[in-house]
Write a protein that holds these residues in place. Structure first.
Motif, PDB file in Angstrom:
ATOM      1  N   ASN A 133       0.858  -1.180   0.000  1.00 12.44           N
ATOM      2  CA  ASN A 133       0.000   0.000   0.000  1.00 12.44           C
ATOM      3  C   ASN A 133       0.900   1.237   0.000  1.00 12.44           C
ATOM      4  O   ASN A 133       1.557   1.538   0.997  1.00 12.44           O
ATOM      5  CB  ASN A 133      -0.909  -0.021   1.225  1.00 12.44           C
ATOM      6  CG  ASN A 133      -1.819   1.187   1.285  1.00 12.44           C
ATOM      7  OD1 ASN A 133      -1.839   2.026   0.379  1.00 12.44           O
ATOM      8  ND2 ASN A 133      -2.594   1.304   2.354  1.00 12.44           N
ATOM      9  N   LEU A 134       0.928   1.956  -1.120  1.00 13.65           N
ATOM     10  CA  LEU A 134       1.807   3.114  -1.288  1.00 13.65           C
ATOM     11  C   LEU A 134       1.035   4.424  -1.316  1.00 13.65           C
ATOM     12  O   LEU A 134       1.518   5.437  -1.821  1.00 13.65           O
ATOM     13  CB  LEU A 134       2.632   2.988  -2.577  1.00 13.65           C
ATOM     14  CG  LEU A 134       3.830   2.032  -2.559  1.00 13.65           C
ATOM     15  CD1 LEU A 134       3.403   0.586  -2.449  1.00 13.65           C
ATOM     16  CD2 LEU A 134       4.686   2.231  -3.799  1.00 13.65           C
ATOM     17  N   GLY A 167       4.532  -5.631  12.504  1.00 12.34           N
ATOM     18  CA  GLY A 167       3.225  -4.979  12.543  1.00 12.34           C
ATOM     19  C   GLY A 167       2.557  -4.942  11.182  1.00 12.34           C
ATOM     20  O   GLY A 167       2.384  -5.966  10.519  1.00 12.34           O
ATOM     21  N   GLU A 168       2.194  -3.731  10.742  1.00 19.75           N
ATOM     22  CA  GLU A 168       1.489  -3.556   9.468  1.00 19.75           C
ATOM     23  C   GLU A 168       2.444  -3.429   8.287  1.00 19.75           C
ATOM     24  O   GLU A 168       1.992  -3.222   7.162  1.00 19.75           O
ATOM     25  CB  GLU A 168       0.607  -2.301   9.542  1.00 19.75           C
ATOM     26  CG  GLU A 168      -0.490  -2.378  10.606  1.00 19.75           C
ATOM     27  CD  GLU A 168      -1.318  -1.111  10.633  1.00 19.75           C
ATOM     28  OE1 GLU A 168      -0.918  -0.134   9.971  1.00 19.75           O
ATOM     29  OE2 GLU A 168      -2.352  -1.096  11.328  1.00 19.75           O
ATOM     30  N   SER A 197       3.057   7.022   5.846  1.00 15.45           N
ATOM     31  CA  SER A 197       3.849   5.778   5.871  1.00 15.45           C
ATOM     32  C   SER A 197       4.302   5.434   4.453  1.00 15.45           C
ATOM     33  O   SER A 197       3.831   4.464   3.849  1.00 15.45           O
ATOM     34  CB  SER A 197       3.028   4.625   6.461  1.00 15.45           C
ATOM     35  OG  SER A 197       2.595   4.916   7.770  1.00 15.45           O
ATOM     36  N   PRO A 198       5.190   6.251   3.897  1.00 16.32           N
ATOM     37  CA  PRO A 198       5.625   6.003   2.517  1.00 16.32           C
ATOM     38  C   PRO A 198       6.449   4.715   2.419  1.00 16.32           C
ATOM     39  O   PRO A 198       7.121   4.310   3.375  1.00 16.32           O
ATOM     40  CB  PRO A 198       6.471   7.228   2.196  1.00 16.32           C
ATOM     41  CG  PRO A 198       6.979   7.690   3.516  1.00 16.32           C
ATOM     42  CD  PRO A 198       5.876   7.405   4.495  1.00 16.32           C
ATOM     43  N   ARG A 202      10.538  -1.571   2.001  1.00 13.33           N
ATOM     44  CA  ARG A 202       9.644  -1.549   3.165  1.00 13.33           C
ATOM     45  C   ARG A 202       8.341  -0.879   2.746  1.00 13.33           C
ATOM     46  O   ARG A 202       8.356   0.191   2.131  1.00 13.33           O
ATOM     47  CB  ARG A 202      10.286  -0.779   4.321  1.00 13.33           C
ATOM     48  CG  ARG A 202       9.468  -0.776   5.617  1.00 13.33           C
ATOM     49  CD  ARG A 202      10.279  -0.098   6.720  1.00 13.33           C
ATOM     50  NE  ARG A 202       9.649  -0.209   8.027  1.00 13.33           N
ATOM     51  CZ  ARG A 202       8.806   0.700   8.533  1.00 13.33           C
ATOM     52  NH1 ARG A 202       8.503   1.790   7.824  1.00 13.33           N
ATOM     53  NH2 ARG A 202       8.280   0.518   9.726  1.00 13.33           N
ATOM     54  N   ASN A 203       7.231  -1.508   3.050  1.00 13.09           N
ATOM     55  CA  ASN A 203       5.937  -0.958   2.637  1.00 13.09           C
ATOM     56  C   ASN A 203       4.825  -1.419   3.567  1.00 13.09           C
ATOM     57  O   ASN A 203       4.943  -2.444   4.251  1.00 13.09           O
ATOM     58  CB  ASN A 203       5.603  -1.395   1.202  1.00 13.09           C
ATOM     59  CG  ASN A 203       5.557  -2.909   1.055  1.00 13.09           C
ATOM     60  OD1 ASN A 203       6.564  -3.524   0.738  1.00 13.09           O
ATOM     61  ND2 ASN A 203       4.394  -3.496   1.278  1.00 13.09           N
ATOM     62  N   LEU A 204       3.747  -0.653   3.569  1.00 19.23           N
ATOM     63  CA  LEU A 204       2.527  -1.078   4.268  1.00 19.23           C
ATOM     64  C   LEU A 204       1.919  -2.270   3.549  1.00 19.23           C
ATOM     65  O   LEU A 204       1.952  -2.353   2.317  1.00 19.23           O
ATOM     66  CB  LEU A 204       1.518   0.063   4.309  1.00 19.23           C
ATOM     67  CG  LEU A 204       1.682   1.131   5.392  1.00 19.23           C
ATOM     68  CD1 LEU A 204       0.691   2.266   5.141  1.00 19.23           C
ATOM     69  CD2 LEU A 204       1.460   0.547   6.785  1.00 19.23           C
TER      70      LEU A 204
END
Length: 272
Positions: A195-196, A261-262, A201-202, A220-222
């Motif tokens: 999710n970008l 975590g997320e 949270s980039p 690293r990403n959501l």
């Protein structure tokens, strides 16, 4: 000495001769016992050395056979990899594909520069994916880096919402070579499964090389919402990457995945 003593005793019936025989045996007894012990110990060590040499030869022969088997296995795996790459490259006629893309690019340019640019970037990536690697199965690292930048540009065009991605690249990529499509596939997973769209949270993508030839790829990403299928496809893609990395860089790379975590983090360190 015992045999001689018995013979002298039987042949000479005189008590004086018997005494001489006993004196003779006693005078040479210690010397002959030491000589017998010497040759017995020498024979024992000679036999032991022969057994050690025999087992050593057997061990060396076994190691030699194992090395031959591993060499033949490596050659077969190399041939199999080349065959798979050749098969994939022959599935589509490159000339026909690029002529069609060129026509679509020219047609789209009349109506949308963004669409035309996307087509051009896509054609560059596909041209790269169909390029033939060298005799060592590798391509120049800077060519793969170019396609990462093209892929990032395409995805910025694709989505209406802005994409928040910090892209960092450091090092002299022109000095090194790598097997193709590894880094590009890892970058694709970032867009496919991440999710970008969250400005707070980039996503992060870092690619560096140092003077010793060590490459580090970090992303690293959501996480996107869980739906099962993307996770399965992602696992399959990473499995294929590990298989290719084992074939070319076994013992010289490390692929680490963490899920704090997320977030989803991936780190690839590779000795080029």
């Amino acid at each position: 000495m015992i045999t001689k003593s018995v013979a002298d005793y039987l042949i000479n019936s005189s008590p004086a001769n018997h005494s001489n025989t006993i004196l003779y045996v006693e005078s040479f007894l210690q010397r002959n016992i030491m000589r017998a012990l010497y040759f017995s110990i020498l024979a024992m060590f000679y036999s032991l050395a022969g057994r050690i040499a025999f087992f050593k030869r057997q061990t060396l022969e076994a190691e030699k056979r194992q090395l031959i088997i591993e060499k033949e296995k490596a050659e077969l795996e190399n041939q199999l990899t080349k065959s798979r790459n050749a098969y994939l490259q022959q599935q589509i006629n490159p000339h026909m594909l690029f002529n069609a893309l060129n026509f679509v690019y020219n047609s789209a340019q009349k109506y949308s520069d963004d669409a035309a640019n996307c087509i051009w970037l896509l054609s560059e990536i596909m041209r790269f994916s169909l390029e033939e690697a060298g005799s060592d199965g590798k391509i120049k690292l800077d060519r793969e880096v170019e396609q990462i930048e093209n892929l990032v540009a395409i995805n910025r065009y694709r989505f209406k919402e802005p994409l928040y991605l910090k892209l960092e690249m450091h090092g002299d990529f022109s000095r090194y070579k790598i097997i193709p499509l590894i880094l590009l596939t890892l970058t694709e997973n970032l867009f496919k499964h991440g999710n970008l769209t969250e400005v707070t949270s980039p996503a992060v993508l870092k690619l560096t090389t140092n003077e010793t030839g060590q490459l580090t790829f970090y992303s690293r990403n959501l996480k996107k919402s869980k739906n099962g299928h993307p996770r399965q496809r992602k696992a399959l893609g990473l499995q294929n990457i590990r298989l290719r990395m084992d074939s070319f860089y076994k013992g010289n790379y490390k692929l680490e995945i963490n899920e704090p975590g997320e977030f989803y983090e991936l780190t690839l360190t590779l000795k080029l």
